[in-house]
Design a protein around this motif. Structure first.
Motif, PDB file in Angstrom:
ATOM      1  N   GLN A   1      40.444  39.319  36.784  1.00 17.15           N
ATOM      2  CA  GLN A   1      39.609  38.640  35.797  1.00 17.15           C
ATOM      3  C   GLN A   1      38.413  39.514  35.459  1.00 17.15           C
ATOM      4  N   LEU A   2      38.139  39.624  34.186  1.00 18.07           N
ATOM      5  CA  LEU A   2      37.032  40.464  33.752  1.00 18.07           C
ATOM      6  C   LEU A   2      35.706  39.804  34.066  1.00 18.07           C
ATOM      7  N   GLN A   3      34.841  40.554  34.722  1.00 19.12           N
ATOM      8  CA  GLN A   3      33.485  40.081  35.000  1.00 19.12           C
ATOM      9  C   GLN A   3      32.510  41.074  34.398  1.00 19.12           C
ATOM     10  N   LEU A   4      31.617  40.560  33.583  1.00 19.43           N
ATOM     11  CA  LEU A   4      30.625  41.407  32.928  1.00 19.43           C
ATOM     12  C   LEU A   4      29.280  41.262  33.622  1.00 19.43           C
ATOM     13  N   VAL A   5      28.552  42.352  33.675  1.00 21.09           N
ATOM     14  CA  VAL A   5      27.239  42.363  34.321  1.00 21.09           C
ATOM     15  C   VAL A   5      26.240  43.007  33.377  1.00 21.09           C
ATOM     16  N   GLU A   6      25.210  42.251  33.025  1.00 19.82           N
ATOM     17  CA  GLU A   6      24.150  42.778  32.166  1.00 19.82           C
ATOM     18  C   GLU A   6      22.985  43.258  33.032  1.00 19.82           C
ATOM     19  N   SER A   7      22.288  44.259  32.537  1.00 17.35           N
ATOM     20  CA  SER A   7      21.100  44.767  33.228  1.00 17.35           C
ATOM     21  C   SER A   7      20.176  45.424  32.215  1.00 17.35           C
ATOM     22  N   GLY A   8      18.958  45.708  32.652  1.00 14.94           N
ATOM     23  CA  GLY A   8      18.026  46.435  31.813  1.00 14.94           C
ATOM     24  C   GLY A   8      16.919  45.602  31.201  1.00 14.94           C
ATOM     25  N   GLY A   9      16.947  44.305  31.421  1.00 14.44           N
ATOM     26  CA  GLY A   9      15.895  43.473  30.867  1.00 14.44           C
ATOM     27  C   GLY A   9      14.576  43.677  31.584  1.00 14.44           C
ATOM     28  N   GLY A  10      13.539  43.048  31.050  1.00 15.74           N
ATOM     29  CA  GLY A  10      12.228  43.153  31.673  1.00 15.74           C
ATOM     30  C   GLY A  10      11.141  42.660  30.759  1.00 15.74           C
ATOM     31  N   LEU A  11       9.908  42.937  31.147  1.00 17.50           N
ATOM     32  CA  LEU A  11       8.728  42.561  30.373  1.00 17.50           C
ATOM     33  C   LEU A  11       8.249  43.784  29.599  1.00 17.50           C
ATOM     34  N   VAL A  12       8.053  43.624  28.321  1.00 16.37           N
ATOM     35  CA  VAL A  12       7.613  44.733  27.481  1.00 16.37           C
ATOM     36  C   VAL A  12       6.611  44.218  26.456  1.00 16.37           C
ATOM     37  N   GLN A  13       5.705  45.064  26.052  1.00 18.15           N
ATOM     38  CA  GLN A  13       4.719  44.687  25.043  1.00 18.15           C
ATOM     39  C   GLN A  13       5.340  44.725  23.649  1.00 18.15           C
ATOM     40  N   PRO A  14       4.791  43.966  22.725  1.00 21.39           N
ATOM     41  CA  PRO A  14       5.281  44.038  21.340  1.00 21.39           C
ATOM     42  C   PRO A  14       5.250  45.476  20.827  1.00 21.39           C
ATOM     43  N   GLY A  15       6.319  45.851  20.151  1.00 14.51           N
ATOM     44  CA  GLY A  15       6.453  47.220  19.678  1.00 14.51           C
ATOM     45  C   GLY A  15       7.160  48.134  20.650  1.00 14.51           C
ATOM     46  N   GLY A  16       7.390  47.663  21.854  1.00 18.17           N
ATOM     47  CA  GLY A  16       8.037  48.479  22.874  1.00 18.17           C
ATOM     48  C   GLY A  16       9.544  48.488  22.748  1.00 18.17           C
ATOM     49  N   SER A  17      10.178  49.144  23.707  1.00 19.34           N
ATOM     50  CA  SER A  17      11.634  49.318  23.689  1.00 19.34           C
ATOM     51  C   SER A  17      12.238  48.984  25.046  1.00 19.34           C
ATOM     52  N   LEU A  18      13.476  48.578  24.993  1.00 16.35           N
ATOM     53  CA  LEU A  18      14.287  48.376  26.194  1.00 16.35           C
ATOM     54  C   LEU A  18      15.721  48.757  25.860  1.00 16.35           C
ATOM     55  N   ARG A  19      16.459  49.161  26.869  1.00 17.85           N
ATOM     56  CA  ARG A  19      17.889  49.401  26.696  1.00 17.85           C
ATOM     57  C   ARG A  19      18.652  48.533  27.682  1.00 17.85           C
ATOM     58  N   LEU A  20      19.457  47.657  27.147  1.00 15.19           N
ATOM     59  CA  LEU A  20      20.302  46.798  27.965  1.00 15.19           C
ATOM     60  C   LEU A  20      21.656  47.455  28.171  1.00 15.19           C
ATOM     61  N   SER A  21      22.245  47.165  29.318  1.00 12.57           N
ATOM     62  CA  SER A  21      23.579  47.672  29.639  1.00 12.57           C
ATOM     63  C   SER A  21      24.503  46.514  29.967  1.00 12.57           C
ATOM     64  N   CYS A  22      25.758  46.691  29.601  1.00  9.78           N
ATOM     65  CA  CYS A  22      26.800  45.719  29.921  1.00  9.78           C
ATOM     66  C   CYS A  22      27.927  46.496  30.581  1.00  9.78           C
ATOM     67  N   ALA A  23      28.217  46.176  31.828  1.00  6.89           N
ATOM     68  CA  ALA A  23      29.257  46.874  32.566  1.00  6.89           C
ATOM     69  C   ALA A  23      30.272  45.865  33.081  1.00  6.89           C
ATOM     70  N   ALA A  24      31.418  46.367  33.462  1.00  9.69           N
ATOM     71  CA  ALA A  24      32.484  45.507  33.967  1.00  9.69           C
ATOM     72  C   ALA A  24      32.824  45.888  35.397  1.00  9.69           C
ATOM     73  N   SER A  25      33.113  44.871  36.172  1.00 14.79           N
ATOM     74  CA  SER A  25      33.555  45.133  37.537  1.00 14.79           C
ATOM     75  C   SER A  25      35.070  44.995  37.600  1.00 14.79           C
ATOM     76  N   ARG A  26      35.712  45.953  38.212  1.00 11.50           N
ATOM     77  CA  ARG A  26      37.151  45.929  38.494  1.00 11.50           C
ATOM     78  C   ARG A  26      38.053  46.082  37.275  1.00 11.50           C
ATOM     79  N   ARG A  27      37.499  46.065  36.067  1.00 12.04           N
ATOM     80  CA  ARG A  27      38.332  46.212  34.876  1.00 12.04           C
ATOM     81  C   ARG A  27      37.652  47.174  33.912  1.00 12.04           C
ATOM     82  N   THR A  28      38.440  47.744  33.017  1.00 14.73           N
ATOM     83  CA  THR A  28      37.872  48.642  32.033  1.00 14.73           C
ATOM     84  C   THR A  28      37.402  47.870  30.810  1.00 14.73           C
ATOM     85  N   LEU A  29      36.274  48.284  30.268  1.00 19.60           N
ATOM     86  CA  LEU A  29      35.767  47.679  29.036  1.00 19.60           C
ATOM     87  C   LEU A  29      36.361  48.334  27.805  1.00 19.60           C
TER      88      LEU A  29
END
Length: 126
Positions: A1-29
């Motif tokens: 069964q495909l399980q997705l895991v998100e990461s990369g969130g956080g607290l940022v000021q207006p105008g700032g940047s973040l990069r989120l990631s989505c990865a899979a465990s045990r299966r290919t995306l």
């Protein structure tokens, strides 16, 4: 069964940047289109962006066009959401998911997606 895991969130000021990631465990995306969604407190989950299996086709919600970029690195089995020029209204829990019905980004609606991850919190505040 495909399980997705998100990461990369956080607290940022207006105008700032973040990069989120989505990865899979045990299966290919690599064989799946992937959508990013977000849900703010008291609001419905909404589609943010989607990318095809090859990465050649992408789409974005009007509210994030020109600020967010979705991409994928199939060698790393990961899909990214680069978020620039963040605004307080971008504050939400962000999720990635698979469009099980079509495996395409023809309709980026939560009802058409599954294998939701646990989400990652993004807070934009000064």
């Amino acid at each position: 069964q495909l399980q997705l895991v998100e990461s990369g969130g956080g607290l940022v000021q207006p105008g700032g940047s973040l990069r989120l990631s989505c990865a899979a465990s045990r299966r290919t995306l690599n064989v799946y289109a992937i959508g990013w969604f977000r849900q703010a407190p008291g609001k419905e989950r909404e589609g943010v962006s989607c990318i095809s299996t090859s990465g050649d086709s992408t789409n974005y919600a009007d509210s994030v066009k020109g600020r967010f970029t979705i991409s994928r690195d199939n060698a790393k089995n990961t899909v990214y959401l680069q978020m620039n020029s963040l605004k307080p209204e971008d504050t939400a829990v962000y999720y990635c998911a698979v469009p099980w019905k079509t495996n395409s980004c023809s309709r980026v609606a939560p009802a058409d997606f599954g294998s939701w991850g646990q989400g990652t919190q993004v807070t934009v505040s000064s």
